[in-house]
Design a protein around this motif. Structure first.
Motif, PDB file in Angstrom:
ATOM      1  N   UNK A   1      75.920 -21.458  90.756  1.00  0.00           N
ATOM      2  CA  UNK A   1      74.548 -21.124  90.405  1.00  0.00           C
ATOM      3  C   UNK A   1      74.424 -19.602  90.411  1.00  0.00           C
ATOM      4  N   UNK A   2      73.764 -19.058  89.413  1.00  0.00           N
ATOM      5  CA  UNK A   2      73.638 -17.594  89.350  1.00  0.00           C
ATOM      6  C   UNK A   2      72.520 -17.129  90.275  1.00  0.00           C
ATOM      7  N   UNK A   3      72.913 -16.694  91.450  1.00  0.00           N
ATOM      8  CA  UNK A   3      72.022 -16.150  92.465  1.00  0.00           C
ATOM      9  C   UNK A   3      72.713 -14.934  93.087  1.00  0.00           C
ATOM     10  N   UNK A   4      72.049 -14.204  93.976  1.00  0.00           N
ATOM     11  CA  UNK A   4      72.720 -13.081  94.638  1.00  0.00           C
ATOM     12  C   UNK A   4      73.988 -13.483  95.395  1.00  0.00           C
ATOM     13  N   UNK A   5      74.091 -14.745  95.811  1.00  0.00           N
ATOM     14  CA  UNK A   5      75.273 -15.205  96.532  1.00  0.00           C
ATOM     15  C   UNK A   5      76.529 -15.148  95.650  1.00  0.00           C
ATOM     16  N   UNK A   6      76.329 -15.159  94.334  1.00  0.00           N
ATOM     17  CA  UNK A   6      77.478 -15.168  93.422  1.00  0.00           C
ATOM     18  C   UNK A   6      77.643 -13.840  92.690  1.00  0.00           C
ATOM     19  N   UNK A   7      77.060 -12.768  93.215  1.00  0.00           N
ATOM     20  CA  UNK A   7      77.187 -11.454  92.576  1.00  0.00           C
ATOM     21  C   UNK A   7      78.643 -11.016  92.444  1.00  0.00           C
ATOM     22  N   UNK A   8      79.441 -11.311  93.458  1.00  0.00           N
ATOM     23  CA  UNK A   8      80.846 -10.893  93.441  1.00  0.00           C
ATOM     24  C   UNK A   8      81.581 -11.505  92.249  1.00  0.00           C
ATOM     25  N   UNK A   9      81.292 -12.766  91.945  1.00  0.00           N
ATOM     26  CA  UNK A   9      81.947 -13.444  90.829  1.00  0.00           C
ATOM     27  C   UNK A   9      81.412 -12.925  89.500  1.00  0.00           C
ATOM     28  N   UNK A  10      80.093 -12.777  89.421  1.00  0.00           N
ATOM     29  CA  UNK A  10      79.474 -12.325  88.178  1.00  0.00           C
ATOM     30  C   UNK A  10      79.952 -10.938  87.773  1.00  0.00           C
ATOM     31  N   UNK A  11      80.377 -10.138  88.743  1.00  0.00           N
ATOM     32  CA  UNK A  11      80.847  -8.781  88.454  1.00  0.00           C
ATOM     33  C   UNK A  11      82.228  -8.761  87.809  1.00  0.00           C
ATOM     34  N   UNK A  12      82.932  -9.888  87.839  1.00  0.00           N
ATOM     35  CA  UNK A  12      84.274  -9.994  87.259  1.00  0.00           C
ATOM     36  C   UNK A  12      84.190 -10.925  86.044  1.00  0.00           C
ATOM     37  N   UNK A  13      84.236 -10.408  84.808  1.00  0.00           N
ATOM     38  CA  UNK A  13      84.043 -11.242  83.615  1.00  0.00           C
ATOM     39  C   UNK A  13      85.018 -12.416  83.526  1.00  0.00           C
ATOM     40  N   UNK A  14      86.279 -12.206  83.895  1.00  0.00           N
ATOM     41  CA  UNK A  14      87.262 -13.291  83.815  1.00  0.00           C
ATOM     42  C   UNK A  14      86.942 -14.394  84.816  1.00  0.00           C
ATOM     43  N   UNK A  15      86.585 -13.991  86.026  1.00  0.00           N
ATOM     44  CA  UNK A  15      86.242 -14.946  87.071  1.00  0.00           C
ATOM     45  C   UNK A  15      84.985 -15.722  86.675  1.00  0.00           C
ATOM     46  N   UNK A  16      83.996 -14.981  86.192  1.00  0.00           N
ATOM     47  CA  UNK A  16      82.728 -15.601  85.781  1.00  0.00           C
ATOM     48  C   UNK A  16      82.968 -16.644  84.684  1.00  0.00           C
ATOM     49  N   UNK A  17      83.750 -16.279  83.678  1.00  0.00           N
ATOM     50  CA  UNK A  17      83.990 -17.196  82.558  1.00  0.00           C
ATOM     51  C   UNK A  17      84.820 -18.398  82.991  1.00  0.00           C
ATOM     52  N   UNK A  18      85.780 -18.178  83.886  1.00  0.00           N
ATOM     53  CA  UNK A  18      86.594 -19.298  84.371  1.00  0.00           C
ATOM     54  C   UNK A  18      85.722 -20.334  85.063  1.00  0.00           C
ATOM     55  N   UNK A  19      84.751 -19.883  85.842  1.00  0.00           N
ATOM     56  CA  UNK A  19      83.839 -20.808  86.501  1.00  0.00           C
ATOM     57  C   UNK A  19      82.949 -21.523  85.484  1.00  0.00           C
ATOM     58  N   UNK A  20      82.511 -20.812  84.475  1.00  0.00           N
ATOM     59  CA  UNK A  20      81.686 -21.441  83.447  1.00  0.00           C
ATOM     60  C   UNK A  20      82.444 -22.557  82.745  1.00  0.00           C
ATOM     61  N   UNK A  21      83.710 -22.317  82.454  1.00  0.00           N
ATOM     62  CA  UNK A  21      84.514 -23.286  81.716  1.00  0.00           C
ATOM     63  C   UNK A  21      84.966 -24.468  82.571  1.00  0.00           C
ATOM     64  N   UNK A  22      84.834 -24.368  83.885  1.00  0.00           N
ATOM     65  CA  UNK A  22      85.357 -25.410  84.771  1.00  0.00           C
ATOM     66  C   UNK A  22      84.481 -26.651  84.832  1.00  0.00           C
ATOM     67  N   UNK A  23      83.217 -26.551  84.459  1.00  0.00           N
ATOM     68  CA  UNK A  23      82.329 -27.707  84.544  1.00  0.00           C
ATOM     69  C   UNK A  23      82.293 -28.461  83.223  1.00  0.00           C
ATOM     70  N   UNK A  24      81.739 -29.666  83.257  1.00  0.00           N
ATOM     71  CA  UNK A  24      81.608 -30.448  82.031  1.00  0.00           C
ATOM     72  C   UNK A  24      80.630 -29.800  81.057  1.00  0.00           C
ATOM     73  N   UNK A  25      79.636 -29.085  81.573  1.00  0.00           N
ATOM     74  CA  UNK A  25      78.634 -28.446  80.716  1.00  0.00           C
ATOM     75  C   UNK A  25      79.051 -27.058  80.250  1.00  0.00           C
ATOM     76  N   UNK A  26      80.159 -26.544  80.779  1.00  0.00           N
ATOM     77  CA  UNK A  26      80.745 -25.278  80.346  1.00  0.00           C
ATOM     78  C   UNK A  26      79.795 -24.084  80.526  1.00  0.00           C
ATOM     79  N   UNK A  27      79.061 -24.086  81.613  1.00  0.00           N
ATOM     80  CA  UNK A  27      78.170 -22.964  81.897  1.00  0.00           C
ATOM     81  C   UNK A  27      77.785 -22.971  83.365  1.00  0.00           C
TER      82      UNK A  27
END
Length: 266
Positions: free
Chosen positions: A196-222
């Motif tokens: 979920x995009x909240x302040x708790x996930x700022x570290x991940x959101x700051x890394x484009x590759x990490x952020x996109x990998x998480x988006x692609x990991x779910x069935x909804x791809x986001x």
């Protein structure tokens, strides 16, 4: 042909006349939960160490309901303050606990201070709040407690060891509470979000590759928005879930269903 109960489901999710404390309500999922609960008629106490953020959430909740939301400053790691707060709040019909923290490091790199910090907020604080609020609910014959776990309670990755352990422990704590207070009408459930995009996930959101990998990991791809978790809270606080206790409601976009892995061409 009817059974004489026309309209019985129209107000199934309404919370009119119910008082709910949302702990961790100054922002993120807590803020959206408070707004959703208010929109369904609940009188909401917005509880957070961040007094300014809690006041802003109360203002937003008031806009949903037309008044009735109250901010309350509280450090959930202060056991005495938690007990005093529960006394000041008076009778509650619901308690929602969204507080949590994550330190993403491999186990060998963790310090004991970091371990204690994560476990204190993700597990001990929930324990303290349950002990402070649940007995009063039991005396009045019912109530609903919702705490936020995570899909990491069940599925892990390197760097998530202490966070995952704390969330798994929280699930078992809530299941035990469901067993202990169930005969007196108090229900306990966990919501387990995915990413979920909240302040708790700022570290991940700051890394484009990490952020996109998480988006692609779910069935909804986001990623999820914080407001997409609020409906689960309303459900578990409402009469739509009167026979639901000791459960975990996973709201992860299908991440744990599809396992977040390679999609073969078969």
């Amino acid at each position: 042909m009817t059974d004489g109960s026309e309209g019985r489901y129209a107000g199934l999710f309404r919370l009119d006349g119910r008082r709910v404390a949302v702990v961790g309500g100054a922002g993120g999922i807590g803020r959206e939960a408070a707004r959703a609960l208010a929109a369904h008629g609940a009188e909401v106490l917005v509880v957070d160490r961040d007094a300014e953020g809690a006041a802003e959430t109360a203002r937003l909740a008031d806009a949903e309901r037309g008044g009735g939301a109250v901010p309350y400053a509280l450090d959930v790691l202060d056991e005495d303050a938690v007990r005093a707060a529960a006394s000041e709040w008076g009778p509650l019909d619901g308690l929602v606990v969204t507080v949590g923290v994550n330190v993403r490091k491999r186990i060998a790199d963790y310090s004991l201070e970091e371990f204690d910090r994560v476990v204190a907020l993700n597990l001990r604080a929930h324990f303290s709040l349950v002990r402070a609020v649940a007995p009063g609910m039991a005396e009045r014959g019912g109530g609903s407690v919702v705490s936020f776990a995570s899909m990491r309670a069940f599925q892990v990755e390197p760097g998530q060891g202490v966070y995952a352990a704390s969330k798994a422990g929280l699930v078992q704590l809530l299941r035990t509470a469901a067993a202990e207070w169930g005969p007196r009408g108090v229900r306990f459930n966990a919501v387990a979000p995915g990413v979920v995009r909240t302040p708790l996930t700022d570290q991940i959101a700051a890394d484009p590759d990490w952020y996109d990998a998480y988006a692609q990991a779910s069935a909804l791809k986001r990623w999820a928005r914080a407001d997409e978790i609020a409906g689960a809270v309303v459900y578990l606080l409402s009469d739509a879930s009167t026979f639901v206790t000791g459960s975990v409601l996973t709201v992860d976009g299908g991440w744990t269903a599809v396992d977040g892995r390679y999609d073969p061409s078969v």
